[in-house]
Design a protein around this motif. Structure first.
Motif, PDB file in Angstrom:
ATOM      1  N   SER A 140     -11.121-115.886 -48.391  1.00 29.58           N
ATOM      2  CA  SER A 140     -10.627-115.229 -49.603  1.00 29.58           C
ATOM      3  C   SER A 140      -9.339-115.928 -50.041  1.00 29.58           C
ATOM      4  O   SER A 140      -8.242-115.493 -49.687  1.00 29.58           O
ATOM      5  N   PRO A 141      -9.473-117.030 -50.800  1.00 28.09           N
ATOM      6  CA  PRO A 141      -8.284-117.807 -51.189  1.00 28.09           C
ATOM      7  C   PRO A 141      -7.259-116.956 -51.936  1.00 28.09           C
ATOM      8  O   PRO A 141      -7.621-116.015 -52.649  1.00 28.09           O
ATOM      9  N   PRO A 142      -5.971-117.279 -51.735  1.00 22.01           N
ATOM     10  CA  PRO A 142      -4.926-116.507 -52.413  1.00 22.01           C
ATOM     11  C   PRO A 142      -4.972-116.734 -53.925  1.00 22.01           C
ATOM     12  O   PRO A 142      -5.529-117.726 -54.388  1.00 22.01           O
ATOM     13  N   PRO A 143      -4.400-115.808 -54.677  1.00 21.17           N
ATOM     14  CA  PRO A 143      -4.361-115.991 -56.126  1.00 21.17           C
ATOM     15  C   PRO A 143      -3.556-117.242 -56.490  1.00 21.17           C
ATOM     16  O   PRO A 143      -2.713-117.692 -55.721  1.00 21.17           O
ATOM     17  N   GLY A 144      -3.838-117.753 -57.646  1.00 20.55           N
ATOM     18  CA  GLY A 144      -3.125-118.940 -58.114  1.00 20.55           C
ATOM     19  C   GLY A 144      -1.673-118.637 -58.446  1.00 20.55           C
ATOM     20  O   GLY A 144      -1.236-117.483 -58.447  1.00 20.55           O
ATOM     21  N   HIS A 145      -0.936-119.692 -58.721  1.00 20.54           N
ATOM     22  CA  HIS A 145       0.461-119.535 -59.119  1.00 20.54           C
ATOM     23  C   HIS A 145       0.538-118.805 -60.454  1.00 20.54           C
ATOM     24  O   HIS A 145      -0.368-118.893 -61.286  1.00 20.54           O
ATOM     25  N   LEU A 146       1.629-118.116 -60.651  1.00 14.46           N
ATOM     26  CA  LEU A 146       1.846-117.449 -61.930  1.00 14.46           C
ATOM     27  C   LEU A 146       2.094-118.506 -63.009  1.00 14.46           C
ATOM     28  O   LEU A 146       2.707-119.539 -62.747  1.00 14.46           O
ATOM     29  N   GLN A 147       1.633-118.217 -64.200  1.00 18.77           N
ATOM     30  CA  GLN A 147       1.799-119.150 -65.317  1.00 18.77           C
ATOM     31  C   GLN A 147       3.270-119.389 -65.651  1.00 18.77           C
ATOM     32  O   GLN A 147       3.644-120.457 -66.109  1.00 18.77           O
TER      33      GLN A 147
ATOM     34  N   ASP B 150       9.218-111.297 -62.916  1.00 18.01           N
ATOM     35  CA  ASP B 150       7.788-111.595 -62.887  1.00 18.01           C
ATOM     36  C   ASP B 150       7.121-110.781 -61.774  1.00 18.01           C
ATOM     37  O   ASP B 150       7.778-109.990 -61.096  1.00 18.01           O
ATOM     38  N   SER B 151       5.837-110.969 -61.577  1.00 18.96           N
ATOM     39  CA  SER B 151       5.080-110.100 -60.670  1.00 18.96           C
ATOM     40  C   SER B 151       4.900-110.674 -59.255  1.00 18.96           C
ATOM     41  O   SER B 151       4.063-110.177 -58.503  1.00 18.96           O
ATOM     42  N   THR B 152       5.693-111.673 -58.892  1.00 25.83           N
ATOM     43  CA  THR B 152       5.547-112.290 -57.573  1.00 25.83           C
ATOM     44  C   THR B 152       5.612-111.258 -56.454  1.00 25.83           C
ATOM     45  O   THR B 152       4.720-111.180 -55.614  1.00 25.83           O
ATOM     46  N   LEU B 153       6.661-110.472 -56.403  1.00 27.23           N
ATOM     47  CA  LEU B 153       6.833-109.481 -55.337  1.00 27.23           C
ATOM     48  C   LEU B 153       5.815-108.350 -55.464  1.00 27.23           C
ATOM     49  O   LEU B 153       5.258-107.896 -54.466  1.00 27.23           O
ATOM     50  N   LYS B 154       5.559-107.924 -56.664  1.00 24.02           N
ATOM     51  CA  LYS B 154       4.591-106.843 -56.875  1.00 24.02           C
ATOM     52  C   LYS B 154       3.217-107.217 -56.343  1.00 24.02           C
ATOM     53  O   LYS B 154       2.507-106.375 -55.799  1.00 24.02           O
TER      54      LYS B 154
ATOM     55  N   THR C  12       8.750-124.900 -58.966  1.00 23.22           N
ATOM     56  CA  THR C  12       8.572-123.630 -58.257  1.00 23.22           C
ATOM     57  C   THR C  12       7.228-123.610 -57.550  1.00 23.22           C
ATOM     58  O   THR C  12       7.121-123.167 -56.396  1.00 23.22           O
ATOM     59  N   GLN C  13       6.196-124.107 -58.212  1.00 24.04           N
ATOM     60  CA  GLN C  13       4.873-124.159 -57.600  1.00 24.04           C
ATOM     61  C   GLN C  13       4.867-125.077 -56.377  1.00 24.04           C
ATOM     62  O   GLN C  13       4.291-124.733 -55.344  1.00 24.04           O
ATOM     63  N   LEU C  14       5.523-126.234 -56.478  1.00 28.38           N
ATOM     64  CA  LEU C  14       5.608-127.144 -55.332  1.00 28.38           C
ATOM     65  C   LEU C  14       6.407-126.523 -54.190  1.00 28.38           C
ATOM     66  O   LEU C  14       6.006-126.618 -53.025  1.00 28.38           O
ATOM     67  N   ALA C  15       7.519-125.891 -54.524  1.00 24.54           N
ATOM     68  CA  ALA C  15       8.345-125.245 -53.492  1.00 24.54           C
ATOM     69  C   ALA C  15       7.559-124.140 -52.791  1.00 24.54           C
ATOM     70  O   ALA C  15       7.639-123.986 -51.566  1.00 24.54           O
ATOM     71  N   THR C  16       6.781-123.391 -53.557  1.00 25.89           N
ATOM     72  CA  THR C  16       5.956-122.325 -52.985  1.00 25.89           C
ATOM     73  C   THR C  16       4.915-122.903 -52.030  1.00 25.89           C
ATOM     74  O   THR C  16       4.749-122.426 -50.899  1.00 25.89           O
ATOM     75  N   THR C  17       4.217-123.930 -52.481  1.00 27.55           N
ATOM     76  CA  THR C  17       3.173-124.552 -51.658  1.00 27.55           C
ATOM     77  C   THR C  17       3.759-125.126 -50.370  1.00 27.55           C
ATOM     78  O   THR C  17       3.254-124.867 -49.269  1.00 27.55           O
ATOM     79  N   TRP C  18       4.835-125.891 -50.493  1.00 24.19           N
ATOM     80  CA  TRP C  18       5.444-126.516 -49.312  1.00 24.19           C
ATOM     81  C   TRP C  18       6.115-125.484 -48.413  1.00 24.19           C
ATOM     82  O   TRP C  18       6.095-125.614 -47.184  1.00 24.19           O
ATOM     83  N   GLY C  19       6.695-124.463 -49.003  1.00 23.85           N
ATOM     84  CA  GLY C  19       7.324-123.404 -48.212  1.00 23.85           C
ATOM     85  C   GLY C  19       6.314-122.644 -47.375  1.00 23.85           C
ATOM     86  O   GLY C  19       6.539-122.383 -46.192  1.00 23.85           O
ATOM     87  N   HIS C  20       5.184-122.299 -47.988  1.00 23.49           N
ATOM     88  CA  HIS C  20       4.139-121.608 -47.227  1.00 23.49           C
ATOM     89  C   HIS C  20       3.566-122.525 -46.148  1.00 23.49           C
ATOM     90  O   HIS C  20       3.285-122.062 -45.031  1.00 23.49           O
ATOM     91  N   ALA C  21       3.397-123.794 -46.453  1.00 23.69           N
ATOM     92  CA  ALA C  21       2.902-124.742 -45.442  1.00 23.69           C
ATOM     93  C   ALA C  21       3.866-124.812 -44.263  1.00 23.69           C
ATOM     94  O   ALA C  21       3.441-124.809 -43.104  1.00 23.69           O
ATOM     95  N   PHE C  22       5.177-124.858 -44.549  1.00 24.93           N
ATOM     96  CA  PHE C  22       6.161-124.889 -43.467  1.00 24.93           C
ATOM     97  C   PHE C  22       6.060-123.632 -42.607  1.00 24.93           C
ATOM     98  O   PHE C  22       6.109-123.709 -41.377  1.00 24.93           O
ATOM     99  N   LEU C  23       5.916-122.474 -43.239  1.00 25.20           N
ATOM    100  CA  LEU C  23       5.834-121.231 -42.469  1.00 25.20           C
ATOM    101  C   LEU C  23       4.587-121.195 -41.588  1.00 25.20           C
ATOM    102  O   LEU C  23       4.656-120.826 -40.412  1.00 25.20           O
ATOM    103  N   TYR C  24       3.462-121.597 -42.129  1.00 26.71           N
ATOM    104  CA  TYR C  24       2.226-121.608 -41.336  1.00 26.71           C
ATOM    105  C   TYR C  24       2.319-122.621 -40.196  1.00 26.71           C
ATOM    106  O   TYR C  24       2.094-122.280 -39.027  1.00 26.71           O
ATOM    107  N   ILE C  25       2.633-123.864 -40.521  1.00 26.76           N
ATOM    108  CA  ILE C  25       2.694-124.915 -39.494  1.00 26.76           C
ATOM    109  C   ILE C  25       3.805-124.607 -38.494  1.00 26.76           C
ATOM    110  O   ILE C  25       3.616-124.736 -37.284  1.00 26.76           O
TER     111      ILE C  25
ATOM    112  N   SER D  52      -5.914-113.307 -59.521  1.00 22.60           N
ATOM    113  CA  SER D  52      -4.593-112.858 -59.967  1.00 22.60           C
ATOM    114  C   SER D  52      -3.893-111.895 -59.011  1.00 22.60           C
ATOM    115  O   SER D  52      -2.720-111.602 -59.198  1.00 22.60           O
ATOM    116  N   ARG D  53      -4.607-111.384 -57.995  1.00 20.93           N
ATOM    117  CA  ARG D  53      -4.036-110.371 -57.101  1.00 20.93           C
ATOM    118  C   ARG D  53      -4.365-110.664 -55.645  1.00 20.93           C
ATOM    119  O   ARG D  53      -5.402-111.230 -55.341  1.00 20.93           O
ATOM    120  N   TYR D  54      -3.478-110.205 -54.770  1.00 24.35           N
ATOM    121  CA  TYR D  54      -3.772-110.225 -53.343  1.00 24.35           C
ATOM    122  C   TYR D  54      -4.546-108.960 -53.001  1.00 24.35           C
ATOM    123  O   TYR D  54      -4.273-107.889 -53.535  1.00 24.35           O
TER     124      TYR D  54
END
Length: 182
Positions: A73-80, A172-176, A86-99, A8-10
């Motif tokens: 140390s895998p990142p925490p899961g998506h917020l419920q 929500d707690s995304t930024l926190k 939103t979950q797909l956009a998050t996954t693909w957005g992070h993939a774009f940033l890394y790649i 649940s936390r980074y």
């Protein structure tokens, strides 16, 4: 605060790596944007590119460490509260940033080593030129580097705006989580 990520936390290492990479990317973008207009007689004509290349190589190492840490140390899961889109956009957005960052840095390496000379990293060590036979290597790698740099910085800005939207509008707690407060 914990060192490793939980479900649940980074953890502090992920948080520090995230912000170190973010600040470095924006700093390199600003330096690159500024230095392309330097003329031959500028007192920093050779220093600015050396600093840009050196920090770029160190960023590449940091990104390799970040990927390794992400595996350890895998990142925490998506917020419920986040929907499927939103979950797909998050996954693909992070993939774009890394790649995108890896492609950007490889293009920078190909620009810098096109003439067969390695890259000195602050005089500490040298990264050798390994691939120099691509026709017009410096030109096409330069185009990839420039356009991808703009795309990543714009996308990272949108990424930041999305975090603010989650914080102030969705409440929500995304930024926190990425600030180590949740």
């Amino acid at each position: 605060m914990q060192w490793r990520n939980s479900s649940s936390r980074y953890g502090v290492i992920s948080i520090l790596m995230h912000w170190l990479v973010a600040v470095t990317v924006f700093g390199l973008f600003g330096l690159g944007f500024w230095m392309v207009d330097l003329d031959y007689y500028s007192s920093v004509y050779t220093v600015a590119p050396m600093v840009h290349k050196s920090i770029g190589i160190l960023l590449f190492v940091a990104m390799l460490l970040r990927l390794t840490w992400r595996w350890i140390s895998p990142p925490p899961g998506h917020l419920q509260s986040h929907g499927r889109m939103t979950q797909l956009a998050t996954t693909w957005g992070h993939a774009f940033l890394y790649i995108g960052l890896f492609v950007l840095m490889i293009a920078g390496y190909l620009i810098s080593t096109a003439d067969g000379r390695g890259i000195s990293v602050f005089g500490w060590f040298e990264v050798p030129a390994t691939l120099t036979s691509i026709p017009d290597q410096e030109d096409w790698a330069g185009l990839v580097h420039e356009y991808l740099a703009w795309a990543i910085v714009i996308f990272a800005g949108l990424h930041g705006l999305a975090a603010l939207k989650h914080h102030f509008i969705d409440r929500d707690s995304t930024l926190k989580r990425m600030l180590g407060r949740e």
